[in-house]
Write an enzyme that holds these catalytic residues in place. Structure first.
Site: not given
Length: 444
Positions: A174, A212, A290
């Site tokens: 993402h 992801d 992330s």
């Protein structure tokens, strides 16, 4: 100390009065304690009935202190028996030894230093710093500029980990991929900044939106620092871990915490689609973390930080590195992640669940472990193979299984390949089925 020894020396009711060769046991015990008192520098001891004093020269006091270690190392029963019989302390107490330390700060410091190396799993004063220093040089900041016809629409920030000196970087999908597109399309130009300040332009090599996980590549004329991959299977709840990354583009940020859960299911988090499992920690994770690594105290990557619960503190999640390694391998082998689909809703069985099910239905099969099938999707590979609700899978492709995870591991990326499944039905009826898994749509 003086008051305590006085009380001990002259409390007659605490000590027996048996006589040994004309000398009372009480008197001899007082002699031992008096000697100990002299050793620690007490000049005199007295009570209302008697007075016992000891005046010693500095050399004698030094001698007694040197003998103190021998006194502590000798079994107390031996000391008492010898003294009771002869009235003297054992002769070997005149051996010289090290003086007891009076530098308590030094002892505390040495104790802390020794604890640092007591074992590899112990948390010492430098454990977290060492782990961060080991993995830190391989952590990068990723910035993706999103634009349209030369107009800047936004910027996506994240972190990543160099896993190969050739410039292969592990991160979250993402961060670099447009999730609104039906295809794996990069969001825009990928800029990668290393810990030492060097910058590179990155290329998205592969991305899997379901897990992801993404892999990007940068080109460098010299080998780059790479992090070591550990094993998430070895983690236990309560183990210390360290999260590294660039939250809010703040380079070289480190937070630490413990593993709260090693197999948090995606369904527990309200996430749809295919079944996934995450590592749950209480490390502080924020926007920009992330894709950064979660490392153990050896500095080995055990997970990829992926998300946090916005409405709560201390609820952060990472993709286990063992799962990531399989995804990266499929990227290399197939160019994508192939996930076989059966069309079964499954439930891991344990002794308590089995006992409860047998109470409700005495015809439930006698099993000690297995995977229950509560529901079969009509028209699915499992439906065509003859699976029924209530079946208990005990073998899959010739291997005994006791969990959904084991079934997934057996299937691997074998979509379109027939597999033999042994199930147990009501009243212990054994049935062998043949199922051909199909490649799954990630949105299933």
């Amino acid at each position: 100390m003086t008051r305590f020894l006085k009380r001990l020396l002259f409390s007659n009711h605490l000590l027996p009065r048996r006589s040994y060769g004309g000398r009372s046991e009480l008197g001899k015990c007082r002699g031992v304690l008096a000697l100990a008192a002299v050793g620690v520098g007490i000049a005199s001891l007295n009570d209302s009935d008697s007075e016992e004093s000891a005046s010693v020269s500095p050399p004698l006091r030094k001698f007694l202190l040197q003998s103190w270690k021998s006194l502590q190392d000798t079994p107390k029963a031996y000391i008492w028996n010898h003294f009771s019989e002869s009235g003297h302390l054992p002769s070997h107490f005149n051996r010289t030894g090290a003086l007891p330390s009076t530098d308590f700060n030094k002892e505390a410091s040495e104790s802390a230093g020794n604890h640092e190396n007591c074992c590899k799993w112990c948390l010492g004063r430098d454990s977290i710093a060492t782990a961060a220093a080991t993995a830190g040089p391989a952590v990068v900041n990723i910035s993706v500029t999103q634009g349209f016809h030369g107009m800047m629409l936004g910027k996506s920030i994240g972190s990543g980990t160099i896993i190969d000196p050739d410039g292969t970087i592990l991160t979250c999908a993402h961060v670099v991929v447009d999730f609104q597109s039906t295809k794996t399309v990069p969001k825009g130009k990928v800029d990668v900044t290393l810990q030492d300040g060097r910058t590179f332009e990155g290329t998205v090599v592969n991305a899997d939106r379901h897990s992801d996980i993404a892999v990007i590549k940068i080109k460098s004329r010299t080998p780059l620092p790479a992090a070591r991959l550990g094993s998430s299977l070895k983690l236990r709840p309560g183990d210390w871990v360290v999260a590294l990354g660039c939250p809010l583009s703040l380079q070289n940020t480190i937070t630490a915490g413990i593993v709260s859960c090693v197999d948090r299911k995606s369904s527990d988090l309200g996430l749809g689609g295919m079944r996934r499992e995450y590592l749950q920690t209480d490390c502080a994770i924020n926007e920009g973390n992330s894709g950064g690594p979660l490392v153990n105290l050896d500095g080995e990557v055990v997970g990829v930080n992926i998300m946090k619960i916005l409405a709560a503190d201390g609820l952060s999640f990472a993709v286990p590195i063992d799962s990531v390694a399989k995804i990266v391998e499929q990227f290399r082998k197939n160019g994508r992640v192939v996930r076989p689909w059966l069309g079964l809703k499954m439930l891991d069985l344990n002794e308590l669940i089995i006992s409860q099910l047998k109470e409700r239905d005495p015809s439930f099969p006698n099993v000690s472990k297995g995977v229950l099938v509560p529901m079969v999707t009509p028209g699915s590979p499992a439906g065509r193979a003859g699976f029924r609700p209530g079946d208990v899978v005990i073998e899959f492709d010739g291997r005994p299984v006791g969990s959904i995870k084991e079934i997934i591991e057996v299937m691997g990326d074998k979509a379109g390949i027939p597999m033999t499944v042994l199930v147990k039905r009501a009243n212990n009826k054994m049935v062998t089925l043949t199922v051909v898994p199909e490649e799954a749509n990630p949105d299933m």
